[in-house]
Write an enzyme that holds these catalytic residues in place. Structure first.
Site, PDB file in Angstrom:
ATOM      1  N   LYS A 117     -13.107  -5.446   7.475  1.00  0.00           N
ATOM      2  CA  LYS A 117     -13.330  -4.865   6.147  1.00  0.00           C
ATOM      3  C   LYS A 117     -14.672  -4.158   6.060  1.00  0.00           C
ATOM      4  O   LYS A 117     -14.804  -3.163   5.339  1.00  0.00           O
ATOM      5  CB  LYS A 117     -13.226  -5.945   5.062  1.00  0.00           C
ATOM      6  CG  LYS A 117     -11.795  -6.438   4.896  1.00  0.00           C
ATOM      7  CD  LYS A 117     -11.591  -7.102   3.548  1.00  0.00           C
ATOM      8  CE  LYS A 117     -10.122  -7.487   3.376  1.00  0.00           C
ATOM      9  NZ  LYS A 117      -9.846  -8.177   2.132  1.00  0.00           N
ATOM     10  N   LYS A 208       2.668  -6.233   9.165  1.00  0.00           N
ATOM     11  CA  LYS A 208       3.104  -7.058   8.037  1.00  0.00           C
ATOM     12  C   LYS A 208       3.167  -6.231   6.745  1.00  0.00           C
ATOM     13  O   LYS A 208       2.501  -5.196   6.629  1.00  0.00           O
ATOM     14  CB  LYS A 208       2.204  -8.287   7.873  1.00  0.00           C
ATOM     15  CG  LYS A 208       0.870  -8.051   7.216  1.00  0.00           C
ATOM     16  CD  LYS A 208       0.265  -9.408   6.791  1.00  0.00           C
ATOM     17  CE  LYS A 208      -0.969  -9.166   5.944  1.00  0.00           C
ATOM     18  NZ  LYS A 208      -1.561 -10.394   5.406  1.00  0.00           N
ATOM     19  N   LYS A 211      -0.090  -5.730   0.609  1.00  0.00           N
ATOM     20  CA  LYS A 211      -0.235  -5.185  -0.746  1.00  0.00           C
ATOM     21  C   LYS A 211      -1.262  -4.066  -0.785  1.00  0.00           C
ATOM     22  O   LYS A 211      -1.249  -3.238  -1.689  1.00  0.00           O
ATOM     23  CB  LYS A 211      -0.545  -6.275  -1.773  1.00  0.00           C
ATOM     24  CG  LYS A 211      -1.655  -7.227  -1.434  1.00  0.00           C
ATOM     25  CD  LYS A 211      -1.700  -8.360  -2.472  1.00  0.00           C
ATOM     26  CE  LYS A 211      -2.553  -9.509  -1.953  1.00  0.00           C
ATOM     27  NZ  LYS A 211      -2.478 -10.697  -2.775  1.00  0.00           N
TER      28      LYS A 211
END
Ligand code: TRP
Length: 343
Positions: A117, A208, A211
């Site tokens: 991140k 995967k 969101k």
């Protein structure tokens, strides 16, 4: 009495992947173990802005997040089920600071999620909060002596950090202050996820369903209109093998659809696989799954609409009182041990 604890972040719209991979397993565990364990399902709202967010939406998202738990089938009125906001239990932040001083800069720097991140070019502000994220998470867990922590694979490294900090602290002060949470292998067994459950992206099934993926076709959001969701399933990426088989390596798209079909209908995956074994029409499978997903969403959204804010606030008022009692007891013990309170 043992404690099973998990937190689900709410600053993005949850997907069907979150529902099937996180909410549903936790709700099943609550049903299975609720008679003899505490079930703590909290909203880690202080974790919500470790990367920049739209703060004007956060409060609403938290309340909605709790409604999602309930609409998903969590019995919030059961005596052992506790739903609370991290930010309303100040002991989380206070223990986080203390644990910060027992966590090395090196071990926090090794966290993969932080590395990813902080190097993401979309994240224009790398905060100290992002770096500290796993220590707050350790506090979330250790305050309640939680042993089983249902988590996604991407969170196991954080769990390992919580274990290491607990072991270090207990060892330094020669006392079993914190319950050391179960190991990753034990957690996986407890969640009945030995076969690795991961709902995949509809457009890139090797990854995967996430969101935060900006491509809306890659995911089913829990607030998608049923027809819209059904279209996304119909256009899901498959393969050119031409036979329906469960094979996550070579046919991840088809396998993902079989997995979704099984979970949504609460059927054993093996049964769904046998139903479709040898069939060749991907269209038929997609129509069946699209139909299941559309029905599920219509149902879920109806249940969600029935839960009002007052119900949520009442649950929170009760459970946050409980959470503060439990967490403060542990915090005070820690404060005595480190010399902040009279022994
Ligand atoms: N980091 C978790 C996630 O993103 C959420 C979380 C925060 C959590 N604190 C926790 C999960 C404590 C379990 C226990 O999924």
């Amino acid at each position: 009495m043992q404690t099973i604890l998990t937190g689900v972040r709410v600053n993005e719209e949850p997907t069907l992947g979150n529902f099937l991979g996180a909410y549903l397993p936790m709700i099943r565990l609550a049903a299975e173990h609720g008679a003899d364990s505490h079930i703590n399902m909290f909203i880690p709202d202080l974790h919500s802005f470790t990367t920049p967010i739209d703060h004007s939406k956060l409060y609403r998202q938290v309340i909605n997040g709790i409604k999602y738990y309930i609409a998903a089938g969590l019995d919030a009125t059961a005596p052992n089920v506790h739903i609370y906001r991290q930010s309303r239990v100040p002991a989380h932040s206070e223990l986080c600071w203390i644990l910060d001083c027992f966590t090395s800069f090196g071990e926090a720097s090794r966290m993969t999620q932080f590395k990813e991140k902080s190097s993401d070019s979309n994240n224009t502000f790398v905060s100290v909060g992002l770096f500290n994220y796993p220590v707050l998470m350790a506090a979330d867990i250790l305050l309640y002596d939680a042993y089983h922590i249902p988590l996604g694979e991407d969170q196991f490294q954080h769990l390992e950090l919580a274990r290491n900090v607990a072991i270090r602290f207990n060892h330094k002060f020669q006392q079993d202050v914190f319950t050391v949470p179960a190991s990753e292998a034990e957690q996986i067994k407890f969640m009945h996820l030995e076969n690795g459950l991961r709902i995949r992206s509809l457009t890139e099934p090797q990854k995967k369903m996430s969101k935060s993926n900006p491509n809306d076709k890659s995911k089913i959001n829990l607030n998608d209109r049923p027809e819209e969701a059904s279209k996304k399933i119909m256009s899901a990426t498959t393969d050119s093998v031409g036979t329906i088989r469960f094979d996550m390596i070579n046919q991840p798209g088809i396998s993902n659809l079989l997995q979704i079909e099984a979970l949504i209908n609460n059927r054993p995956l093996q049964d769904v696989i046998s139903d479709w074994a040898g069939q060749t029409s991907y269209g038929d499978l997609k129509r069946k799954v699209a139909d299941s997903v559309a029905h599920f969403l219509a149902d879920f959204q109806e249940r969600l609409a029935d839960i009002d804010d007052a119900t949520v606030e009442q649950i929170l008022a009760q459970d946050e009182t409980y959470a503060n009692e439990v967490a403060n007891r542990k915090l005070h013990q820690v404060q005595r041990i480190v010399g902040l309170r009279k022994a």
